[in-house]
Design an enzyme around this catalytic site. Structure first.
Site, mmCIF file in Angstrom:
data_model
loop_
_atom_site.group_PDB
_atom_site.id
_atom_site.type_symbol
_atom_site.label_atom_id
_atom_site.label_comp_id
_atom_site.label_asym_id
_atom_site.label_seq_id
_atom_site.Cartn_x
_atom_site.Cartn_y
_atom_site.Cartn_z
ATOM 1 N N ASN A 60 1.021 -1.232 0.094
ATOM 2 C CA ASN A 60 -0.078 -0.059 0.148
ATOM 3 C C ASN A 60 0.707 1.175 -0.016
ATOM 4 O O ASN A 60 1.187 1.771 1.188
ATOM 5 C CB ASN A 60 -0.946 -0.040 1.150
ATOM 6 C CG ASN A 60 -1.704 1.224 1.395
ATOM 7 O OD1 ASN A 60 -2.248 1.798 0.315
ATOM 8 N ND2 ASN A 60 -1.988 1.522 2.567
ATOM 9 N N LYS A 77 0.231 4.317 -0.531
ATOM 10 C CA LYS A 77 -0.401 5.481 -0.127
ATOM 11 C C LYS A 77 -0.197 6.661 -1.224
ATOM 12 O O LYS A 77 -0.223 6.459 -2.402
ATOM 13 C CB LYS A 77 -0.064 6.056 1.205
ATOM 14 C CG LYS A 77 -0.127 4.859 2.128
ATOM 15 C CD LYS A 77 0.033 5.444 3.797
ATOM 16 C CE LYS A 77 -0.391 4.385 4.735
ATOM 17 N NZ LYS A 77 -0.042 5.002 6.045
ATOM 18 N N HIS A 123 -9.511 3.715 6.548
ATOM 19 C CA HIS A 123 -8.145 3.820 6.824
ATOM 20 C C HIS A 123 -8.218 5.210 7.898
ATOM 21 O O HIS A 123 -8.771 5.976 7.704
ATOM 22 C CB HIS A 123 -7.067 3.967 5.733
ATOM 23 C CG HIS A 123 -5.915 4.067 6.088
ATOM 24 N ND1 HIS A 123 -4.859 4.992 6.642
ATOM 25 C CD2 HIS A 123 -4.995 2.903 5.969
ATOM 26 C CE1 HIS A 123 -3.693 4.713 6.995
ATOM 27 N NE2 HIS A 123 -3.675 3.247 6.500
ATOM 28 N N GLU A 175 -5.495 -2.233 13.188
ATOM 29 C CA GLU A 175 -4.281 -1.602 13.024
ATOM 30 C C GLU A 175 -4.364 -0.360 13.917
ATOM 31 O O GLU A 175 -5.067 0.656 13.625
ATOM 32 C CB GLU A 175 -3.909 -1.035 11.590
ATOM 33 C CG GLU A 175 -2.623 -0.366 11.248
ATOM 34 C CD GLU A 175 -2.266 -0.141 9.980
ATOM 35 O OE1 GLU A 175 -1.168 -0.397 9.387
ATOM 36 O OE2 GLU A 175 -3.272 0.304 9.234
ATOM 37 N N ILE A 220 0.793 3.088 13.223
ATOM 38 C CA ILE A 220 0.846 3.328 11.831
ATOM 39 C C ILE A 220 2.201 4.215 11.500
ATOM 40 O O ILE A 220 2.391 5.134 12.178
ATOM 41 C CB ILE A 220 -0.161 4.161 11.198
ATOM 42 C CG1 ILE A 220 -1.555 3.168 11.266
ATOM 43 C CG2 ILE A 220 0.080 4.301 9.658
ATOM 44 C CD1 ILE A 220 -2.740 3.937 11.039
ATOM 45 N N SER A 255 5.523 1.941 4.388
ATOM 46 C CA SER A 255 6.811 2.508 4.508
ATOM 47 C C SER A 255 7.985 1.773 4.458
ATOM 48 O O SER A 255 9.099 2.267 4.102
ATOM 49 C CB SER A 255 6.983 3.514 5.772
ATOM 50 O OG SER A 255 6.823 2.741 7.079
#
Length: 233
Positions: free
Chosen positions: A14, A16, A99, A147, A152, A206
Site C-alpha cells: 500500500n 499510499k 483507513h 491496525e 501506523i 513505509s
C-alpha cells in the site's frame, strides 16, 4: 458463485501517496512477477492513487489492484467522490475503507461496503481498536485490517495479545471474514511473525517505499508471508 478476489494468505503493498507513475508501475511489475511465481500460494494486492489505477490494472493479471478508498454514493451528484462503478469499470478488484488517514463514520462505511458488494469489489476495512473491529465485523466486509492508529508508520508492531484478541473477536462474529494484521510492519521478519501468530494476511507501506531497495524488500516480504503460512499449516 462469485470467485473470491482475496484468499489467504495475502499480502498488500500500500504505497499510499508516496509513489505515482513509473516508479509505482515498476513495483507493480515486481508484484505481478511474484504473483505469477507463487500462484495458488498467496494473493498479492497493490494499491495506488486513483489517477494511476487504470494503468496499474493494465500491467497486472495475477496481482490484484486495489483502490485506497471508495465512497458509498450512487451515480449522480457527488463532486469529488469515488464511485463503485468508476472502479469496477477499469478492473479494480478491491478497495480499502476507513483507513486512519481517510476515516468514515459507521453509516457511510456501511454504504461503501454495500456498494462495493454490488459491483463485486472486495473490501478491506480498517479498525483501530478491538471494539471497532467487532462493530465492523457485523457489516460483513471481506477483510478487516486490525491496525492501532498509534502504531501506523512507527515500525512498532502489534503485540501477540492484541493480534490474538482481534483475530478471535472477528472470527466469533463471522468466521468468513479474513483478518489482516499490519501495524508497524517494516521487515520481512515482521511479516513472518505476524502470519505465524495467526493472521490471514499482512501488508506494508513505509517499510517498502523507504527501503534502500524497495523491489527486493517487496520480494522478501512476500516470500516471508508464503513461508510462514506454509509452516503454520
Amino acid at each position: 458463485m462469485i470467485e473470491k478476489t482475496i484468499t489467504k494468505p495475502f499480502f498488500i503493498f500500500n504505497p499510499k501517496s508516496y509513489l505515482y507513475g513509473q516508479e509505482l508501475y515498476e513495483l507493480v511489475e515486481v508484484a505481478e512477477e511474484l504473483a505469477e511465481e507463487y500462484q495458488e500460494k498467496i494473493t498479492i494486492l497493490v494499491t495506488g492513487p486513483f489517477a494511476d489505477l487504470a494503468n496499474m490494472v493494465k500491467i497486472s493479471k495475477k496481482a490484484k489492484i486495489s483502490a485506497q478508498h471508495m465512497d458509498g454514493i450512487q451515480l449522480g451528484r457527488g463532486m469529488g467522490y469515488v464511485t463503485a462503478e468508476s472502479l469496477s469499470n477499469i478492473g479494480v478488484k478491491a478497495t480499502f475503507l476507513n483507513h486512519a488517514e481517510h476515516q468514515q463514520n459507521l453509516a457511510d462505511l456501511a454504504k461503501s461496503i454495500k456498494r462495493a458488494k454490488e459491483k463485486q469489489i472486495s473490501t478491506i476495512v480498517c479498525a483501530d481498536s478491538l471494539e471497532e473491529a467487532k462493530a465492523i465485523a457485523k457489516l460483513n466486509p471481506d477483510v478487516i485490517l486490525c491496525e492501532p492508529t498509534e502504531l501506523i508508520g512507527t515500525g512498532k508492531v502489534s503485540d501477540e495479545s492484541y493480534i490474538n484478541q482481534t483475530n478471535q473477536a472477528i472470527r466469533e462474529v463471522n468466521e468468513d471474514i479474513l483478518v489482516m494484521q499490519a501495524a508497524g510492519i517494516s521487515t520481512a521478519e515482521d511479516v513472518y511473525r505476524t502470519i505465524k501468530l495467526g493472521a490471514d494476511g499482512t501488508g506494508c507501506t513505509s517499510g517498502i517505499v523507504k527501503a534502500e531497495n524497495p523491489k527486493q524488500m517487496l520480494k522478501d516480504m512476500v516470500k516471508a508471508c508464503v513461508r510462514a503460512y506454509e509452516e503454520r499449516k
